[in-house]
Enzyme design. Sequence first.
Site, mmCIF file in Angstrom:
data_model
loop_
_atom_site.group_PDB
_atom_site.id
_atom_site.type_symbol
_atom_site.label_atom_id
_atom_site.label_comp_id
_atom_site.label_asym_id
_atom_site.label_seq_id
_atom_site.Cartn_x
_atom_site.Cartn_y
_atom_site.Cartn_z
ATOM 1 N N ASP A 49 -26.423 -8.970 -2.254
ATOM 2 C CA ASP A 49 -27.230 -8.191 -1.753
ATOM 3 C C ASP A 49 -26.874 -6.848 -1.761
ATOM 4 O OD1 ASP A 49 -29.621 -8.248 -0.393
ATOM 5 O OD2 ASP A 49 -28.999 -8.914 1.491
ATOM 6 N N CYS A 66 -39.623 5.161 32.863
ATOM 7 C CA CYS A 66 -40.090 6.054 33.614
ATOM 8 C C CYS A 66 -40.754 5.933 34.891
ATOM 9 C CB CYS A 66 -40.810 7.098 32.529
ATOM 10 S SG CYS A 66 -42.409 6.517 32.215
ATOM 11 N N LYS A 115 -29.843 -17.817 -15.242
ATOM 12 C CA LYS A 115 -30.055 -17.008 -16.535
ATOM 13 C C LYS A 115 -30.272 -18.030 -17.696
ATOM 14 C CE LYS A 115 -28.094 -13.054 -14.626
ATOM 15 N NZ LYS A 115 -27.034 -11.998 -14.309
ATOM 16 N N GLU A 172 -25.272 -17.901 -10.969
ATOM 17 C CA GLU A 172 -24.534 -17.371 -10.135
ATOM 18 C C GLU A 172 -24.871 -16.717 -8.755
ATOM 19 O OE1 GLU A 172 -24.850 -12.934 -12.608
ATOM 20 O OE2 GLU A 172 -24.704 -14.769 -13.964
ATOM 21 N N LYS A 174 -26.406 -14.225 -6.057
ATOM 22 C CA LYS A 174 -27.180 -13.174 -5.875
ATOM 23 C C LYS A 174 -26.769 -12.096 -4.711
ATOM 24 C CE LYS A 174 -31.812 -11.679 -5.853
ATOM 25 N NZ LYS A 174 -31.856 -10.526 -4.986
ATOM 26 N N LYS A 204 -34.159 -18.178 -4.128
ATOM 27 C CA LYS A 204 -33.784 -17.639 -2.624
ATOM 28 C C LYS A 204 -33.419 -18.834 -1.617
ATOM 29 C CE LYS A 204 -34.574 -13.177 -3.197
ATOM 30 N NZ LYS A 204 -35.518 -12.449 -2.166
ATOM 31 N N GLU A 231 3.839 1.675 -1.124
ATOM 32 C CA GLU A 231 4.587 1.927 -2.420
ATOM 33 C C GLU A 231 3.338 2.368 -3.325
ATOM 34 O OE1 GLU A 231 7.762 -1.533 -3.359
ATOM 35 O OE2 GLU A 231 5.944 -2.049 -2.634
ATOM 36 N N TYR A 232 2.182 1.873 -3.399
ATOM 37 C CA TYR A 232 1.129 2.443 -4.083
ATOM 38 C C TYR A 232 1.286 4.045 -3.884
ATOM 39 C CZ TYR A 232 -3.477 3.310 -6.243
ATOM 40 O OH TYR A 232 -4.477 3.849 -7.016
ATOM 41 N N SER A 253 -36.319 -5.968 -12.645
ATOM 42 C CA SER A 253 -36.063 -6.894 -11.267
ATOM 43 C C SER A 253 -36.229 -8.564 -11.612
ATOM 44 C CB SER A 253 -37.128 -6.543 -10.007
ATOM 45 O OG SER A 253 -38.305 -6.594 -10.607
ATOM 46 N N LEU A 254 -36.072 -9.089 -10.522
ATOM 47 C CA LEU A 254 -36.106 -10.663 -10.908
ATOM 48 C C LEU A 254 -37.345 -11.334 -9.992
ATOM 49 C CD1 LEU A 254 -32.284 -11.780 -10.509
ATOM 50 C CD2 LEU A 254 -33.971 -11.759 -12.572
ATOM 51 N N CYS A 285 -43.350 1.082 33.924
ATOM 52 C CA CYS A 285 -42.366 1.331 32.762
ATOM 53 C C CYS A 285 -40.872 1.094 33.155
ATOM 54 C CB CYS A 285 -42.495 2.634 32.129
ATOM 55 S SG CYS A 285 -41.212 3.302 30.823
ATOM 56 N N ASP A 322 0.804 -1.214 -0.129
ATOM 57 C CA ASP A 322 -0.049 -0.132 -0.262
ATOM 58 C C ASP A 322 0.918 1.122 0.001
ATOM 59 O OD1 ASP A 322 -2.118 -1.877 0.219
ATOM 60 O OD2 ASP A 322 -2.867 -0.962 2.222
ATOM 61 N N CYS A 351 -46.260 2.066 27.786
ATOM 62 C CA CYS A 351 -46.015 2.887 28.996
ATOM 63 C C CYS A 351 -47.066 4.160 28.832
ATOM 64 C CB CYS A 351 -44.679 3.473 28.999
ATOM 65 S SG CYS A 351 -44.458 4.900 29.675
ATOM 66 N N TYR A 382 -22.720 -7.910 -13.914
ATOM 67 C CA TYR A 382 -23.422 -9.329 -14.362
ATOM 68 C C TYR A 382 -24.417 -9.266 -15.404
ATOM 69 C CZ TYR A 382 -26.686 -7.235 -10.896
ATOM 70 O OH TYR A 382 -27.605 -6.401 -10.479
ATOM 71 N N GLU A 394 -23.871 -4.872 -9.614
ATOM 72 C CA GLU A 394 -24.326 -4.744 -8.059
ATOM 73 C C GLU A 394 -22.988 -3.974 -7.107
ATOM 74 O OE1 GLU A 394 -27.371 -5.504 -7.848
ATOM 75 O OE2 GLU A 394 -27.853 -5.932 -5.611
ATOM 76 N N CYS A 416 -42.196 10.241 29.113
ATOM 77 C CA CYS A 416 -41.313 8.974 29.545
ATOM 78 C C CYS A 416 -40.180 9.402 28.716
ATOM 79 C CB CYS A 416 -41.940 7.888 29.228
ATOM 80 S SG CYS A 416 -40.840 6.458 29.025
HETATM 81 S S1 IVH Z 1 -29.667 -9.992 -13.191
HETATM 82 C C1 IVH Z 1 -33.144 -8.838 -15.622
HETATM 83 N N1 IVH Z 1 -27.534 -11.023 -11.599
HETATM 84 O O1 IVH Z 1 -31.035 -8.593 -7.624
HETATM 85 C C2 IVH Z 1 -31.993 -9.573 -14.602
HETATM 86 N N2 IVH Z 1 -29.163 -9.640 -10.628
HETATM 87 O O2 IVH Z 1 -33.779 -9.027 -7.370
HETATM 88 C C3 IVH Z 1 -31.487 -8.370 -13.878
HETATM 89 N N3 IVH Z 1 -28.727 -9.065 -8.379
HETATM 90 O O3 IVH Z 1 -32.350 -5.954 -9.579
HETATM 91 C C4 IVH Z 1 -30.541 -8.849 -12.760
HETATM 92 N N4 IVH Z 1 -26.939 -10.256 -7.951
HETATM 93 O O4 IVH Z 1 -29.838 -5.706 -8.267
HETATM 94 C C5 IVH Z 1 -28.629 -10.084 -11.588
HETATM 95 N N5 IVH Z 1 -25.868 -12.087 -10.267
HETATM 96 C C6 IVH Z 1 -27.138 -11.319 -10.266
HETATM 97 C C7 IVH Z 1 -27.513 -10.368 -9.161
HETATM 98 C C8 IVH Z 1 -28.428 -9.648 -9.415
HETATM 99 C C9 IVH Z 1 -27.723 -9.269 -7.292
HETATM 100 C C10 IVH Z 1 -29.886 -7.963 -7.892
HETATM 101 C C11 IVH Z 1 -30.180 -6.975 -8.964
HETATM 102 C C12 IVH Z 1 -31.624 -7.141 -9.441
HETATM 103 C C13 IVH Z 1 -32.125 -7.884 -8.216
HETATM 104 C C14 IVH Z 1 -33.420 -8.513 -8.782
#
Ligand code: IVH
Length: 674
Positions: free
Chosen positions: A120, A413, A292, A116, A118, A316, A38-39, A84-85, A410, A36, A428, A228, A176, A433
């Site tokens: 968070d 208080c 996917k 892959e 997911k 999930k 050196e960087y 979204s998914l 309580c 670090d 309470c 992704y 993400e 309080c």
């Molecule tokens: S693909 C149309 N790949 O999960 C497909 N999403 O619940 C769009 N997320 O909005 C997303 N890891 O924010 C994809 N490996 C992954 C992901 C991922 C997290 C999130 C992403 C998405 C949300 C959907």
Amino acid sequence: MPKSSDKTKQQIERLVKDLNDHCYQYHVLDSPVISDSEYDLLYRELKDLEERSGYSPPDSPTRRIGAPPLEKFEKVNHTMPMLSLGNAFSYDEVREFEQRIKRYLKTDENILYTVEPKYDGLAIELTYKKGLLHRASTRGDGSVGEDVTDNIKTIKAVPLKIVGDSVPEVIDIRGEVYIDIREFEALNREREEQGAPAFANPRNAAAGSIRQLDSSITAGRKLHLACYGIGFVQGSAFNSQREFIQWLKGARFPTPSGMQPAEGIENVIKAVQNIEERRDTYPFETDGAVIKVDSFDTQKRLGMKTREPRWAIAYKFPAHRGVTQIKNILASVGRTGTITPVALLEPVRIGGVTVSRSTLHNWDELERKDIRIGDTVIVERAGDVIPHVIAVSKDKRTGEEKVFHPPENCPVCGSAVEKGEGEVAFRCIGLNCAAQVQERIKHYSSRSAMDIEGLGEKIVALLFSEKLVGHFSDIYTLKKEDLLNLPRFAEKSAQNLINAIDKSKSTTLARFLYSLGIIHVGEYAAKLLARHFEKLDDLYRVKAEKIITIKQIGEKIAASLEKFFNDEENLQTFETLKSFGLNLSNPDFKGMEEEALPLEGITFVITGTMPVARKEIEEDIERLGGRASGSVSKKTDYLVAGESPGSKLAKARALGVKTISYDELLEMLKIRAG
Ligand code: IVH
């Protein structure tokens, strides 16, 4: 500015390249080749040369930090919507996902997928033009997000420039932004020390770090990125997810850990299991696996339903669980006086997070589950919620365990504790309080309420104990000098808090109504009120009968509002706040006339095979005010017919009921939903 010689230019470009290489080694590959310090030396050398010559290439690491704070985020239209998914909670639902795809494609051949983890975190779109990072935006509502370029640039794993031979003219790369579990815990410890509220989960921490107007705050958070997905692209073509991910890797983007191809749904399930087995070894929080369809061509053919693609789904994982012991139970007093039991646990690591407290929700639950001090319990952490005790291991009891009863007074208080009729909560009744007052002030200043940055738990407690505030309206009487006398404040922090308090005076009616902490009135109810009442004064001495005419507001909320707005002391508080400069706008106002829901009065019958579960379609219809019925009659407005519709189609024809396809229904839902 002195003109830079060619030699200096070359030297700068060399340093930029070297530093970017090191950045990639460290932040993407996780295998640094220099230390670090050196960087830092090289970085200082570059900064120095750039300052002296006035020349700084667009991908220079010095451009990652130092952008001036913004007034607000600009809106960004996504060229292609960010979807979204849908979720699957069992392997059978994963199998159904594949069945739907095969039905839709009218094929029985094996399909190639990718699997892959997911992440968070927070979805981000990175737009590159001619290889340079042009803009970074949040997902927002999928069509319109916010420009967070300055903040995203501070993340070292985000390339400022795409390297390699095949650089598209324009490309939207999606991924993400997330924070590692250990960083998340460290950040929360730090926030606790500073009196700021802790983030509930790593996702909130990542989102909170990106949604900062001052990018120097983002720069201080250790954020990561996993790319992704792809949005709009021009000047290049990719055939599949695997090919795209390979390209991303070559172009030095961080990609999801352990992405696996899998042919056929049973292999997909094996790959999902594989990720789940490794779940606790990942440094980041993952609550599932994303499946996917690999081929982009097939993805295109499958298209999307309302907001989700048909070609992807999130499986999930079940929530994380752990076993530990209850050391003690406390009675905690909330903003409205509600007293809830909280378990203090022997600290235990659950899915990479240390858990030492758990809510026990309410006293009925404590009794029902027979939870006692000293019990061995199973604790569940569902990714984004506070951990909770789900069961007691009664076979581990020694006889030493102690039952914990709701307090008669309580604990803060000493006032009497009451249980409302039909309510499970004990409250309470002490109006003054200390716990309630402080909780109310905290709520008032919280992010979704008046959003006063810096007025967190510890500062509120300090101001309260110093008798500087005894009610949220007292916040506006605070002076910088008052703060400077306190241990936690210096010139700058005191000024910042005064500024934040001042800024909060101009806000929306909806936010203000929510800030008041009226019992049963959450963010949504506050918004509904603002939609129907133009000014705060219009709510003075309001009657429940008037409020109840607002659809979606029930008797309980209406009664609570009537009580609140007929209390002279509360009305007096409003006048005081106005005299301090409270200035409410109301962009939500629409008037007292109820607009009907878009599908109100329209009856649908669904028949034949649908690409998604029938229940899901019926829920969509009902959400928009329509009726979904099981049988065709004269009252039916539309028959939604899929494959093999059977006798209902014949009956509809006989009765002259209009028949539409699933896609036509979707159009209708979309148009009517506005
Ligand atoms: S693909 C149309 N790949 O999960 C497909 N999403 O619940 C769009 N997320 O909005 C997303 N890891 O924010 C994809 N490996 C992954 C992901 C991922 C997290 C999130 C992403 C998405 C949300 C959907």
